[in-house]
Motif scaffolding. Structure first.
Motif, PDB file in Angstrom:
ATOM      1  N   MET A  90      39.931 -52.884 -27.274  1.00  0.00           N
ATOM      2  CA  MET A  90      38.970 -52.766 -26.178  1.00  0.00           C
ATOM      3  C   MET A  90      37.770 -53.666 -26.421  1.00  0.00           C
ATOM      4  SD  MET A  90      39.312 -48.636 -25.717  1.00  0.00           S
ATOM      5  CE  MET A  90      38.154 -48.460 -24.357  1.00  0.00           C
ATOM      6  N   GLY A  91      37.386 -53.797 -27.667  1.00  0.00           N
ATOM      7  CA  GLY A  91      36.503 -54.835 -28.148  1.00  0.00           C
ATOM      8  C   GLY A  91      35.210 -55.104 -27.405  1.00  0.00           C
ATOM      9  N   ASP A  92      34.799 -56.359 -27.441  1.00  0.00           N
ATOM     10  CA  ASP A  92      33.569 -56.788 -26.787  1.00  0.00           C
ATOM     11  C   ASP A  92      33.788 -56.937 -25.284  1.00  0.00           C
ATOM     12  OD1 ASP A  92      32.591 -56.993 -29.343  1.00  0.00           O
ATOM     13  OD2 ASP A  92      32.708 -59.174 -29.442  1.00  0.00           O
ATOM     14  N   THR A  93      32.711 -56.867 -24.543  1.00  0.00           N
ATOM     15  CA  THR A  93      32.717 -57.261 -23.137  1.00  0.00           C
ATOM     16  C   THR A  93      32.051 -58.622 -23.057  1.00  0.00           C
ATOM     17  OG1 THR A  93      32.742 -55.021 -22.243  1.00  0.00           O
ATOM     18  CG2 THR A  93      31.784 -56.729 -20.852  1.00  0.00           C
ATOM     19  N   THR A  94      32.726 -59.575 -22.438  1.00  0.00           N
ATOM     20  CA  THR A  94      32.227 -60.948 -22.417  1.00  0.00           C
ATOM     21  C   THR A  94      31.614 -61.288 -21.062  1.00  0.00           C
ATOM     22  OG1 THR A  94      34.285 -61.959 -21.643  1.00  0.00           O
ATOM     23  CG2 THR A  94      34.075 -61.583 -24.007  1.00  0.00           C
ATOM     24  N   PHE A  95      30.660 -62.196 -21.090  1.00  0.00           N
ATOM     25  CA  PHE A  95      30.038 -62.767 -19.888  1.00  0.00           C
ATOM     26  C   PHE A  95      30.118 -64.281 -20.057  1.00  0.00           C
ATOM     27  CE2 PHE A  95      28.317 -58.606 -20.547  1.00  0.00           C
ATOM     28  CZ  PHE A  95      28.132 -58.057 -19.291  1.00  0.00           C
ATOM     29  N   ALA A  96      30.882 -64.926 -19.185  1.00  0.00           N
ATOM     30  CA  ALA A  96      31.145 -66.353 -19.361  1.00  0.00           C
ATOM     31  C   ALA A  96      31.161 -67.046 -18.011  1.00  0.00           C
ATOM     32  CB  ALA A  96      32.491 -66.553 -20.063  1.00  0.00           C
ATOM     33  N   THR A  97      31.107 -68.377 -18.051  1.00  0.00           N
ATOM     34  CA  THR A  97      31.183 -69.153 -16.808  1.00  0.00           C
ATOM     35  C   THR A  97      32.599 -69.152 -16.247  1.00  0.00           C
ATOM     36  OG1 THR A  97      31.526 -71.152 -18.121  1.00  0.00           O
ATOM     37  CG2 THR A  97      29.266 -70.629 -17.480  1.00  0.00           C
ATOM     38  N   SER A  98      33.583 -68.911 -17.077  1.00  0.00           N
ATOM     39  CA  SER A  98      34.977 -68.653 -16.722  1.00  0.00           C
ATOM     40  C   SER A  98      35.639 -68.194 -18.012  1.00  0.00           C
ATOM     41  CB  SER A  98      35.677 -69.897 -16.167  1.00  0.00           C
ATOM     42  OG  SER A  98      35.838 -70.870 -17.187  1.00  0.00           O
ATOM     43  N   LEU A  99      36.856 -67.653 -17.900  1.00  0.00           N
ATOM     44  CA  LEU A  99      37.520 -67.192 -19.124  1.00  0.00           C
ATOM     45  C   LEU A  99      37.764 -68.359 -20.076  1.00  0.00           C
ATOM     46  CD1 LEU A  99      38.606 -64.472 -20.223  1.00  0.00           C
ATOM     47  CD2 LEU A  99      40.878 -65.204 -19.486  1.00  0.00           C
ATOM     48  N   ILE A 105      27.030 -64.748 -23.042  1.00  0.00           N
ATOM     49  CA  ILE A 105      26.670 -63.652 -23.952  1.00  0.00           C
ATOM     50  C   ILE A 105      27.905 -62.784 -24.168  1.00  0.00           C
ATOM     51  CG2 ILE A 105      24.169 -63.414 -23.561  1.00  0.00           C
ATOM     52  CD1 ILE A 105      24.783 -61.483 -21.329  1.00  0.00           C
ATOM     53  N   ARG A 106      27.873 -61.999 -25.231  1.00  0.00           N
ATOM     54  CA  ARG A 106      28.865 -60.956 -25.469  1.00  0.00           C
ATOM     55  C   ARG A 106      28.138 -59.647 -25.746  1.00  0.00           C
ATOM     56  NH1 ARG A 106      33.487 -62.960 -29.801  1.00  0.00           N
ATOM     57  NH2 ARG A 106      33.775 -65.080 -28.972  1.00  0.00           N
ATOM     58  N   MET A 107      28.846 -58.552 -25.479  1.00  0.00           N
ATOM     59  CA  MET A 107      28.265 -57.242 -25.724  1.00  0.00           C
ATOM     60  C   MET A 107      29.282 -56.369 -26.451  1.00  0.00           C
ATOM     61  SD  MET A 107      26.668 -54.623 -22.925  1.00  0.00           S
ATOM     62  CE  MET A 107      25.910 -53.083 -23.451  1.00  0.00           C
ATOM     63  N   ARG A 108      28.855 -55.753 -27.525  1.00  0.00           N
ATOM     64  CA  ARG A 108      29.735 -54.823 -28.234  1.00  0.00           C
ATOM     65  C   ARG A 108      29.813 -53.528 -27.429  1.00  0.00           C
ATOM     66  NH1 ARG A 108      30.749 -56.978 -33.181  1.00  0.00           N
ATOM     67  NH2 ARG A 108      29.204 -58.417 -34.040  1.00  0.00           N
ATOM     68  N   THR A 109      31.034 -53.127 -27.094  1.00  0.00           N
ATOM     69  CA  THR A 109      31.195 -52.036 -26.136  1.00  0.00           C
ATOM     70  C   THR A 109      32.194 -50.989 -26.621  1.00  0.00           C
ATOM     71  OG1 THR A 109      32.775 -53.456 -24.962  1.00  0.00           O
ATOM     72  CG2 THR A 109      30.542 -53.357 -24.098  1.00  0.00           C
ATOM     73  N   TRP A 110      32.151 -49.836 -25.942  1.00  0.00           N
ATOM     74  CA  TRP A 110      33.060 -48.707 -26.192  1.00  0.00           C
ATOM     75  C   TRP A 110      32.991 -48.232 -27.640  1.00  0.00           C
ATOM     76  CZ3 TRP A 110      33.274 -47.984 -21.409  1.00  0.00           C
ATOM     77  CH2 TRP A 110      33.563 -48.991 -20.502  1.00  0.00           C
ATOM     78  N   GLY A 111      31.799 -48.336 -28.231  1.00  0.00           N
ATOM     79  CA  GLY A 111      31.594 -47.819 -29.585  1.00  0.00           C
ATOM     80  C   GLY A 111      32.209 -48.651 -30.689  1.00  0.00           C
ATOM     81  N   THR A 112      32.628 -49.890 -30.388  1.00  0.00           N
ATOM     82  CA  THR A 112      33.288 -50.709 -31.404  1.00  0.00           C
ATOM     83  C   THR A 112      32.310 -51.510 -32.251  1.00  0.00           C
ATOM     84  OG1 THR A 112      33.586 -52.530 -29.838  1.00  0.00           O
ATOM     85  CG2 THR A 112      35.379 -50.933 -30.013  1.00  0.00           C
ATOM     86  N   GLY A 113      31.044 -51.538 -31.854  1.00  0.00           N
ATOM     87  CA  GLY A 113      30.068 -52.335 -32.591  1.00  0.00           C
ATOM     88  C   GLY A 113      29.681 -51.693 -33.916  1.00  0.00           C
TER      89      GLY A 113
END
Length: 618
Positions: A90-99, A105-113
């Motif tokens: 499930m990992g990080d959630t990414t924010f990018a101009t395209s895949l 930026i990236r965000m550590r999500t769902w308690g994986t950080g």
């Protein structure tokens, strides 16, 4: 070895007037969990669905710790894990101009950080997983069927009448048009956001339906080279090449890492339905992926609408509703399916206890009192999570520019003062999004207030040591779920306090010094009541974890309901067995809305057969 049906399991007596104990309308997560719970507790359940089969699109997928605790209690957590994407994926959630393009930026999500994983591990024996509805619902149905529940598809609910003893529902077979009736002691409306049952009950619904729109396209494409090195089930795309509605970004969601995906983007509902031609859809997806050469196989394209509505009451008489029928909201925060599962878990044991005669009918009033506030909370949270993208969008937009997004991305990457300010602002925006992506408290900190919970006398309001939405707060206060602590069995293997409670029974948890509670439980001879003494060779507190979080003396007691919620506690020792018996009997009578337990047979089968090395239901 797969579980088998226990053919000798004792069931509640059935009058010839009733076709089933409980009729369930709808086969989604709430309906199927209710059916599974009822079958597990030895109550006849009949579930119907107007569809030909179960969910045929990914829909919900995030499965949080509390839902996994429900699955653990019902004995299906291992089966869920077999078909789910693992927590780490499930990992990080990414924010990018395209895949394929530059990340912003990236965000550590769902308690994986690194900063949150410990919070999640301390809170529960269960982690999070990602399992889509087309994989989850068959598991729920199969296990419910193995345990005795019945099902009918292509069956449409038309209406119902109820009286003092039961519910008569009018049904239609959609294959041959035949109409008929089913007679049940109780009926559950789990028929989704357009619930006919809730409409027929005239449940009070607050809020707004269809306030925004979204296009969802399921497609197959091998995107491993863009994702495998940075596992993420959610990828947000910030691009100057397209406009993406209310959230302002496009979405690529991994359904089956990394070959099946959902592409999503918003549209203006005031302009009517958007262009859904294959050419337009593929063009949008290529923008999100950022690779014009990638092979794309479209599976299905559909529209869904953002709802913000909840019922303030879940039941009338012998008909009770749950799931999307009573809380309607977008998937933001991943709360929908999880809340549906918990609705079913809360309701199933209460129906079972009333039908078996363990509890008075008034117990069912606690269902709405407990779950309606949760439904309101998650509807507001999910919609607020969508609103909370605005500060993030502002970091990547210059409104006055000819192309606001292109100018915003350029500013974000500029080394000058404007870029410094934008990068500082994005940190604050990401901190705000913690309330969506690492909201363990929202998922775990339910506090029930109802007739099925007896608060401590003269109790002070709970003091939240950290942010209630972000962090789980373990407590044995009545109305909270029993805290997780690792204890050790006689075999040296560790197990959770959640593993020795629940399972369809009320459990008195005490310590070695609480001998009076043990004697009192044994003297009561109730089939639905057991005692767990932590400190014996079977339940060793070797880590001293229970001692640290129990909040009562060792000689005190915690009464835990079948759904794992603390119903009552006594913080201090009692003088003798008689006092323990009187206090415990009084608490049970109040919680279960009964005057006495004189007509409960001591040798009646327990509500739930314990897991052993043999097949669970053999």
């Amino acid at each position: 070895m797969s579980p088998q049906i226990n053919k000798n399991r004792r069931r509640s007596p059935m009058s010839a007037d009733f076709n089933t104990d409980v009729l369930i309308i709808g086969s989604g997560p709430m309906g199927a969990t209710t059916a599974l719970g009822l079958a597990t507790y030895g109550v006849r359940a009949h579930m119907v669905s107007r569809s030909a089969w179960l969910a045929d699109s990914p829909r919900a997928h995030i499965t949080n710790q509390r839902a996994n605790e429900v699955f653990r209690d019902l004995g299906i957590d291992d089966e869920i894990a077999r078909f789910a994407s693992h927590w780490d994926v499930m990992g990080d959630t990414t924010f990018a101009t395209s895949l394929a393009g530059p990340e912003l930026i990236r965000m550590r999500t769902w308690g994986t950080g690194d900063d949150r994983k410990g919070d999640y591990l301390r809170a529960s024996p269960c982690g999070m997983v990602d399992i889509i509805q087309p994989l989850l619902e068959p598991i729920l149905l199969q296990k419910a069927a193995e345990r005795g529940a019945n099902f009918a598809f292509n069956t449409e609910y038309l209406g119902h009448e109820q009286d003092d003893t039961g519910v008569t529902a009018r049904m239609r077979d959609r294959l041959d048009g035949r109409e008929y009736t089913i007679r049940a002691k109780y009926m559950v409306g789990a028929d989704g956001a357009r619930s006919s049952v809730a409409e027929h009950l005239d449940l009070p619904i607050t809020g707004q339906m269809a306030r925004a729109g979204t296009v969802y396209t399921i497609f197959d494409a091998d995107l491993s080279k863009y994702s495998a090195h940075r596992p993420s089930i959610l990828n947000w795309i910030v691009t100057p090449d397209a406009s993406f509605g209310e959230i302002g970004m496009g979405l690529l969601r991994a359904v089956r890492p990394w070959t099946r995906w959902i592409a999503g983007w918003g549209f203006d509902i005031n302009k009517g339905e958007p262009d859904l031609s294959p050419e337009t859809i593929i063009s949008k997806i290529r923008i999100l992926i950022g690779d014009p050469k990638i092979d794309i196989d479209i599976v299905r394209t559909s529209l869904w609408y953002v709802n913000q509505a909840y019922a303030t009451e879940y039941s009338k008489g012998r008909v009770l509703c749950g799931g999307d029928a009573v809380h309607r909201h977008p998937p933001s925060s991943g709360l929908g399916m999880n809340t549906c599962v918990q609705d079913g878990h809360n309701l199933a044991w209460k129906l079972a206890y009333v039908i078996k005669g363990y509890a008075g009918p008034e117990l069912l009033q606690s269902y709405s009192a407990e779950r309606a506030p949760v439904g309101e909370q998650i509807v507001k949270r999910a919609n607020q999570s969508r609103m909370d993208y605005a500060p993030l969008n502002a970091c990547f937009r210059v409104p006055e520019a000819e192309n606001p997004v292109a100018a915003g991305i350029a500013r974000f990457q500029n080394p000058g003062p404007d870029g410094v300010a934008a990068r500082r602002a994005v940190q604050d925006a990401l901190d705000l999004k913690q309330t969506e992506f690492n909201a363990q408290g929202t998922e775990m900190n339910q506090r029930y207030e109802s007739g099925a919970v007896l608060p401590d006398a003269n109790a002070e309001p709970e003091v939240w040591r950290r942010d209630r939405g972000l962090y789980n707060q373990a407590t044995t206060r009545p109305g909270a779920k029993i805290p997780h602590a690792w204890i050790v069995g006689a075999d040296g293997k560790r197990k959770s306090t959640l593993d020795v409670t629940g399972k369809g029974s009320f459990t008195v948890v005490t310590g070695l010094a609480g001998e009076n509670w043990k004697k009192a439980v044994e003297k009561m001879h109730l089939p639905f009541l057991r005692v767990v003494v932590i400190g014996t060779s079977d339940q060793q507190d070797l880590y001293c974890e229970w001692q640290r979080i129990r909040e009562i003396d060792e000689a005190g007691a915690v009464l835990v309901r079948p759904d794992g919620v603390v119903a009552w506690r006594q913080s201090e020792a009692v003088s003798d067995e008689s006092d323990a018996h009187d206090m415990l009997s009084n608490a049970l009578r109040k919680v279960l809305a009964r005057n006495d337990f004189n007509n409960v047979e001591a040798d009646e089968a327990p509500p739930y057969r314990e897991q052993t090395d043999a097949p669970m239901f053999a």
